[in-house]
Every structure is written in structure tokens, then in C-alpha cells.
Design a protein around this motif. Structure first.
Motif, mmCIF file in Angstrom:
data_model
loop_
_atom_site.group_PDB
_atom_site.id
_atom_site.type_symbol
_atom_site.label_atom_id
_atom_site.label_comp_id
_atom_site.label_asym_id
_atom_site.label_seq_id
_atom_site.Cartn_x
_atom_site.Cartn_y
_atom_site.Cartn_z
ATOM 1 N N LEU A 21 48.532 9.585 42.795
ATOM 2 C CA LEU A 21 49.252 8.436 43.334
ATOM 3 C C LEU A 21 50.757 8.600 43.122
ATOM 4 O O LEU A 21 51.558 8.308 44.017
ATOM 5 C CB LEU A 21 48.771 7.150 42.662
ATOM 6 N N LEU A 25 53.768 8.353 46.146
ATOM 7 C CA LEU A 25 54.510 7.091 46.250
ATOM 8 C C LEU A 25 55.556 7.171 47.363
ATOM 9 O O LEU A 25 56.314 8.130 47.464
ATOM 10 C CB LEU A 25 55.205 6.774 44.922
ATOM 11 N N GLU A 30 50.156 7.127 50.184
ATOM 12 C CA GLU A 30 50.131 6.246 49.024
ATOM 13 C C GLU A 30 48.900 5.342 49.007
ATOM 14 O O GLU A 30 48.235 5.193 47.980
ATOM 15 C CB GLU A 30 51.395 5.402 48.974
ATOM 16 N N GLU A 31 48.578 4.765 50.132
ATOM 17 C CA GLU A 31 47.469 3.812 50.176
ATOM 18 C C GLU A 31 46.139 4.472 49.838
ATOM 19 O O GLU A 31 45.347 3.945 49.048
ATOM 20 C CB GLU A 31 47.383 3.162 51.555
ATOM 21 N N ALA A 34 45.936 5.206 46.160
ATOM 22 C CA ALA A 34 45.651 4.003 45.376
ATOM 23 C C ALA A 34 44.163 3.659 45.433
ATOM 24 O O ALA A 34 43.565 3.235 44.434
ATOM 25 C CB ALA A 34 46.491 2.836 45.878
ATOM 26 N N THR A 79 53.330 0.411 43.565
ATOM 27 C CA THR A 79 52.899 0.563 44.948
ATOM 28 C C THR A 79 53.305 -0.650 45.779
ATOM 29 O O THR A 79 53.594 -1.715 45.246
ATOM 30 C CB THR A 79 51.374 0.753 45.025
ATOM 31 N N ARG A 88 58.390 3.533 39.049
ATOM 32 C CA ARG A 88 57.890 4.915 39.046
ATOM 33 C C ARG A 88 57.883 5.469 37.623
ATOM 34 O O ARG A 88 56.929 6.132 37.208
ATOM 35 C CB ARG A 88 58.756 5.783 39.957
#
Length: 349
Positions: A21, A25, A30-31, A34, A79, A88
Motif C-alpha cells: 500500500l 499511495l 492504491e485502492e 488497501a 489513503t 505517509r
């Protein structure tokens, strides 16, 4: 995805998902990263052994769960479109803590639960063996009290700043499967489930028959003006020391049995240090949870976690001291000396 069986593998699996992840970022991936992280955290809980076999297993699982919770909360903050650049770094720190926890848990899994009783040189006389065991017993009891106070002191410092109703409500939650409030965000909501699982694990160290005393002793520590004196009373160290002196003043002592008991206490000290290492990591993780939490009532959430760890630590340490009817998971200081003196353990008043 399978995490094999242990908390070390669970922590490592979630850390791997969080690292992926971190790399994605701010990108289209990213999704999905996650989703992968959430899936690893969710499935991992279901695959862990449902019944820990010892106090160390229980504390290890709770420690892993708290470290996972920290990482999920940091991931939740890092996120989405509203994430700040500083989040981060929060995620990087959480991954590092989770990786450290995984490595420590893995090392623990390779150590015999019974502990290691190192050999000791034979004493020249029964009197010398008696005095050596007396000193070792006193050292073990004092170290247990001071080590415990050093760890729970963080909790007591936090509690000193809470309004009294918060401390009262937090103690009520102990052993009752404390209920962290509503959480915002999918990863944060998953954190809630992880924290409830952690509380369930810690509740294994707080059986119903011990709960009233555990809550009362925790309150004694929270309200104590002299913590050093209070911890010795709460843990039963003072009474155990008197019992040890009485036992070692009796007739018919055997030099070899006394020397073996000294070695056994040295092994017990090592096992206790391991247990307290998990307590230290757990207290640190709760502090991070409190800082990162988006719970609607983060103070009570962290207070309930702190108080549960405090009560569990007191109960576990009393088991090592062997101060009365406890968990019975370890052969504590008083029982070790009693066996060496050929006196069957009795329940102190």
C-alpha cells in the motif's frame, strides 16, 4: 491467503500488505492495495489459533493484534483524497513497528514456554544453598515488582490525566469485552474488529473469578500516592517474601533441592522478562492507537485498552509471584521455594 498458524506470521503478512500500500499511495493501484491489506488483516484473525496455550501465547497474540491495529489506522489516514503528506511517514513508522513485533514473536516461538533453568554451581553446604536461594527469591520478587511498575507506570501516568468518570468507565469495560465506539473509514472500522479481538485475548487472562480483585487492585494503583509501596502490596510481593523466609527457616532442607530451586528461579526470571516485553510493546501500541484513532470517543477507547492491559499485567505478575489463587499458568516463586523445602503449596490468604 494463509498465514500458517501464529501471530508472527499474521503480523508479517499484514506488514507485507501495508508495504505494498505504501508503494502505491497516490497511484491508481492504491485502492486495490488497501483492499488487499484489509483482506489480510481480516482473514488472519480467523486463522489464528483460537485458544492460546500459555500466558506468553496470549500476550503475544494481543501484542500482534495491537501492532496490526496501529498499521490499519495509519493506512486509513494515509489513503483517500484527503490524506495529508505527513500520514505517509505515520504509515512507514507503523510498518516498522509491526515488522519488529513480527520478528520478536517469531523469536519467542522458538523458546520453550517452560523457560530455561541455567545450571548453578553446587553450594558447599546446606546453609550456603539456603542463603543463595533466599537471596535469589528476594531478587526475583523485587525485580518483578519494579519491572511491572516500570511498565504500568505509563498507564498510571495516563490515568492521572483522565477525568474520574473515564477511569471508572474504563474499569467497568475490563473483562466485559470492552466496546470501542463507532469508527470512520473502512480500514478504521476493521481496526475496531481487531481491537475487540485483542480485548478478547486479554480477557483470557482475566477469568470471572479474578475480575473483582483485578479491578480493585488496578484502582489501588491508579489512586496510590506511593506507587512503589502499592505495587508490592498489590502484587503480593510482601506476603510472598515472608512466606519464603518462613519456608527457608524450617528443618530438613536438602542442598541439591535448594540449588535446583535457585536455577528454576533464574529460568522463571527469563520467562517473566519475556512476558513483560510483550506488555511493553502493547502499551506502546495503545498509545499509538490513541493518537491515530478516529473513534468518536478515542479517550474512552484507549482508556479501556490501557486498563485491560493494567489488570492483565497485575494478574499475570501475581501468578509469577504466586501470591494466592491465580491463573495457575506458571510455577511461581513461592511454589518453587515450597517444593524445594518439601512443603506442598498452599493458597495464601
Amino acid at each position: 491467503m494463509s498465514i500458517d498458524t501464529g501471530p508472527a506470521q499474521y503480523a508479517d503478512s499484514v506488514a507485507g500488505g501495508a508495504e505494498w500500500l505504501l508503494l502505491t499511495l497516490g497511484t491508481p493501484g492504491e485502492e486495490s492495495a488497501a483492499v488487499l491489506l484489509a483482506d489480510r488483516a481480516r482473514r488472519g484473525l480467523d486463522e489464528l489459533p483460537p485458544e492460546p496455550q500459555s500466558d506468553l501465547d496470549t500476550l503475544g497474540q494481543a501484542t500482534a493484534g495491537l501492532a496490526v491495529a496501529c498499521t490499519l489506522l495509519a493506512a486509513d489516514r494515509a489513503t483517500g483524497p484527503g490524506a495529508a503528506p505527513a500520514t505517509r511517514a505515520e504509515l512507514e513508522r507503523s510498518i516498522a513497528r509491526l515488522t519488529e513485533t513480527s520478528e520478536e514473536l517469531d523469536a519467542l516461538a522458538k523458546v520453550p514456554v517452560a523457560g530455561f533453568a541455567p545450571p548453578v554451581a553446587p553450594s558447599p553446604t546446606v546453609g550456603a544453598a539456603t542463603e543463595r536461594l533466599r537471596r535469589q527469591s528476594a531478587d526475583s520478587l523485587s525485580a518483578m515488582a519494579e519491572r511491572t511498575l516500570g511498565l504500568v507506570g505509563v498507564v498510571l501516568d495516563r490515568a492521572a490525566g483522565w477525568p474520574k468518570p473515564v477511569a471508572d468507565d474504563a474499569l467497568v469495560c475490563v473483562g466485559a469485552g470492552g466496546r470501542p465506539g463507532a469508527w470512520l473509514g473502512e480500514l478504521a472500522a476493521l481496526t475496531r474488529r481487531v481491537l475487540l479481538w485483542v480485548l478478547d485475548r486479554l480477557d483470557r487472562l482475566l477469568p470471572v473469578r479474578l475480575l473483582p480483585q483485578a479491578r480493585r487492585r488496578a484502582r489501588q494503583l491508579v489512586e496510590a500516592e506511593d506507587r512503589h509501596a502499592a505495587i508490592r502490596v498489590v502484587l503480593g510481593v510482601t506476603d510472598a517474601r515472608l512466606d519464603v523466609d518462613r519456608l527457608l527457616s524450617g528443618p530438613g532442607l536438602d542442598r541439591d533441592r535448594l540449588d535446583r530451586a535457585t536455577a528454576e528461579l533464574l529460568g522463571l526470571d527469563e520467562r517473566f522478562d519475556t512476558a513483560m516485553r510483550w506488555v511493553r510493546l502493547s502499551v506502546g501500541a495503545i498509545t499509538v492507537v490513541a493518537e491515530l484513532s478516529r473513534a468518536l470517543d478515542p479517550l474512552l477507547t484507549s482508556a479501556a485498552l490501557y486498563m485491560t492491559v493494567l489488570c492483565a499485567t497485575v494478574v499475570v505478575t501475581r501468578d509469577y509471584v504466586d501470591s494466592g489463587r491465580g491463573l495457575g499458568l506458571v510455577h511461581g516463586v513461592r511454589s518453587v521455594v515450597a517444593d524445594a523445602c518439601e512443603e506442598h503449596s498452599r493458597e495464601p490468604g
